[in-house]
Design an enzyme around this catalytic site. Structure first.
Site, PDB file in Angstrom:
ATOM      1  N   GLU A 179      31.327  17.495 -17.271  1.00  0.00           N
ATOM      2  CA  GLU A 179      32.019  18.305 -16.258  1.00  0.00           C
ATOM      3  C   GLU A 179      33.447  17.816 -16.119  1.00  0.00           C
ATOM      4  OE1 GLU A 179      30.005  17.810 -12.464  1.00  0.00           O
ATOM      5  OE2 GLU A 179      29.756  15.666 -12.792  1.00  0.00           O
ATOM      6  N   LEU A 203      26.986  17.127 -11.597  1.00  0.00           N
ATOM      7  CA  LEU A 203      26.658  17.549 -10.239  1.00  0.00           C
ATOM      8  C   LEU A 203      26.183  19.005 -10.290  1.00  0.00           C
ATOM      9  CD1 LEU A 203      26.974  16.483  -7.238  1.00  0.00           C
ATOM     10  CD2 LEU A 203      28.774  18.192  -7.110  1.00  0.00           C
TER      11      LEU A 203
HETATM   12  N1  PDD Z   1      33.859  18.456  -5.749  1.00  0.00           N
HETATM   13  N2  PDD Z   1      31.345  18.242 -10.129  1.00  0.00           N
HETATM   14  C1  PDD Z   1      31.958  17.284  -9.416  1.00  0.00           C
HETATM   15  C2  PDD Z   1      32.069  15.907  -9.983  1.00  0.00           C
HETATM   16  C3  PDD Z   1      32.488  17.593  -8.143  1.00  0.00           C
HETATM   17  O1  PDD Z   1      33.074  16.633  -7.414  1.00  0.00           O
HETATM   18  C4  PDD Z   1      32.401  18.921  -7.650  1.00  0.00           C
HETATM   19  C5  PDD Z   1      32.930  19.316  -6.303  1.00  0.00           C
HETATM   20  C6  PDD Z   1      31.765  19.892  -8.445  1.00  0.00           C
HETATM   21  C7  PDD Z   1      31.615  21.320  -7.993  1.00  0.00           C
HETATM   22  O2  PDD Z   1      30.647  21.465  -6.989  1.00  0.00           O
HETATM   23  P1  PDD Z   1      30.719  22.646  -5.907  1.00  0.00           P
HETATM   24  O3  PDD Z   1      30.874  23.904  -6.656  1.00  0.00           O
HETATM   25  O4  PDD Z   1      29.435  22.546  -5.209  1.00  0.00           O
HETATM   26  O5  PDD Z   1      31.919  22.370  -5.035  1.00  0.00           O
HETATM   27  C8  PDD Z   1      31.228  19.506  -9.669  1.00  0.00           C
HETATM   28  C9  PDD Z   1      34.266  18.624  -4.379  1.00  0.00           C
HETATM   29  C10 PDD Z   1      34.925  19.923  -4.093  1.00  0.00           C
HETATM   30  C11 PDD Z   1      35.048  17.409  -3.933  1.00  0.00           C
HETATM   31  O6  PDD Z   1      34.614  16.315  -4.274  1.00  0.00           O
HETATM   32  O7  PDD Z   1      36.034  17.536  -3.210  1.00  0.00           O
END
Ligand code: PDD
Length: 286
Positions: A179, A203
């Site tokens: 990712e 994640l």
């Molecule tokens: N980050 N992968 C990682 C490592 C992340 O930190 C995030 C989100 C995602 C995407 O997940 P989602 O679509 O549920 O936001 C994937 C958030 C926004 C943050 O740490 O600020």
């Protein structure tokens, strides 16, 4: 008007919020968190975020200090107390303050913290241009499926991207896509949308799930499977997804154009579907 945050049972101005230095969140980075986007003051996909929070708490063996009904009430209260129609709601639970010892303390009380920031989704110009990224080795731990506050590796990787003059990293572990530093990464090849499997290395993104649902609804073929670095480097389109960035095209990788170097046709269709879906959900919530 000052920012109002929630800390251990109270709403207080941000500058008044204090935690003890022995909080295990500070000492060990031992906590979990969520970031929930709120559009027009309505939290988006909140049940899914609370479910992932529970999963993270279970993974670090910490009891949920609140019920979903209590979280829901607090999230709505926090949104109401802060300015801005679109907000990014951050919530964090740590194991609390105790004498420094790696072993779990017997009687620490979890620290619960929540804050709101303006939700800065990409501008139209960013959506039309796309983001630039560089490849990097994923050297994070082996539980990237848990949303923990210990984000040192993610911070180093994000800074690596910024130092290279780009917005994000695209991470590879043993030759396979995982990712980004704070987002999921999706690939389009020959009209098929590819997503890495949901395992311990990524994640499980809430935004990614929305995008995969919208793709399926638009009859875009979707394959969830391991994606090689070669497939990423020769992709027609690359996208990133997150609660902050929604869905955004990655148009250059390692200084080379991805596909045509512009956001692709599949991206445009899904980005539009995402905006329509958001509006529909918000109308229903209003
Ligand atoms: N980050 N992968 C990682 C490592 C992340 O930190 C995030 C989100 C995602 C995407 O997940 P989602 O679509 O549920 O936001 C994937 C958030 C926004 C943050 O740490 O600020």
């Amino acid at each position: 008007m000052s920012d109002i945050v929630f800390l251990n049972g109270e709403f207080v101005p941000l500058e008044k919020a204090r935690i003890p230095v022995l909080d295990r969140g500070f000492i060990f980075g031992e906590g979990v968190y969520e970031v929930i986007p709120a559009y027009s003051r309505h939290p988006f996909r909140q049940p899914e975020h609370l479910r992932r929070l529970q999963r993270s708490l279970d993974a670090i063996r910490l009891a949920n200090p609140m019920t979903d009904a209590e979280w829901t009430r607090l999230i709505h209260d926090l949104i109401a107390r802060n300015v801005g129609e679109d907000q990014s709601i951050y919530l964090q639970v740590t194991r609390g303050a105790a004498k420094r010892d790696h072993a779990f303390p017997k009687d620490a009380k979890p620290t619960v913290f929540m804050m709101s920031s303006p939700l800065a989704t990409p501008t139209r110009e960013m959506v039309e241009r796309g983001a630039a990224a560089v490849s990097a080795t994923d050297y994070r731990w082996l539980r990237c499926d848990v949303k923990v506050t210990s984000l040192l590796a993610n911070c180093l990787l994000r800074q690596h991207a910024l130092d290279a003059g780009v917005e994000e990293v695209v991470l590879f572990r043993d030759g396979y896509l995982t990712e980004g530093s704070a987002c999921n990464v999706l690939v389009v090849r020959n009209g098929t949308l590819l997503a890495p499997p949901k395992n311990h290395l990524v994640l499980p993104g809430i935004t990614c799930d929305v995008v995969l649902e919208l793709a399926a609804a638009k009859s875009v073929p979707v394959e969830v499977r391991e994606i090689t670095q070669d497939e990423v480097l020769s992709a027609d389109e690359l996208w990133l997804t997150s609660s902050a960035k929604e869905v955004l095209a990655i148009t250059t990788l390692d200084g080379r154009p991805v596909g045509s170097g512009k956001p692709g046709a599949v991206f445009k269709a899904i980005h539009q579907a995402f905006q329509e879906f958001k509006r529909k959900v918000m109308r229903q919530a209003a």
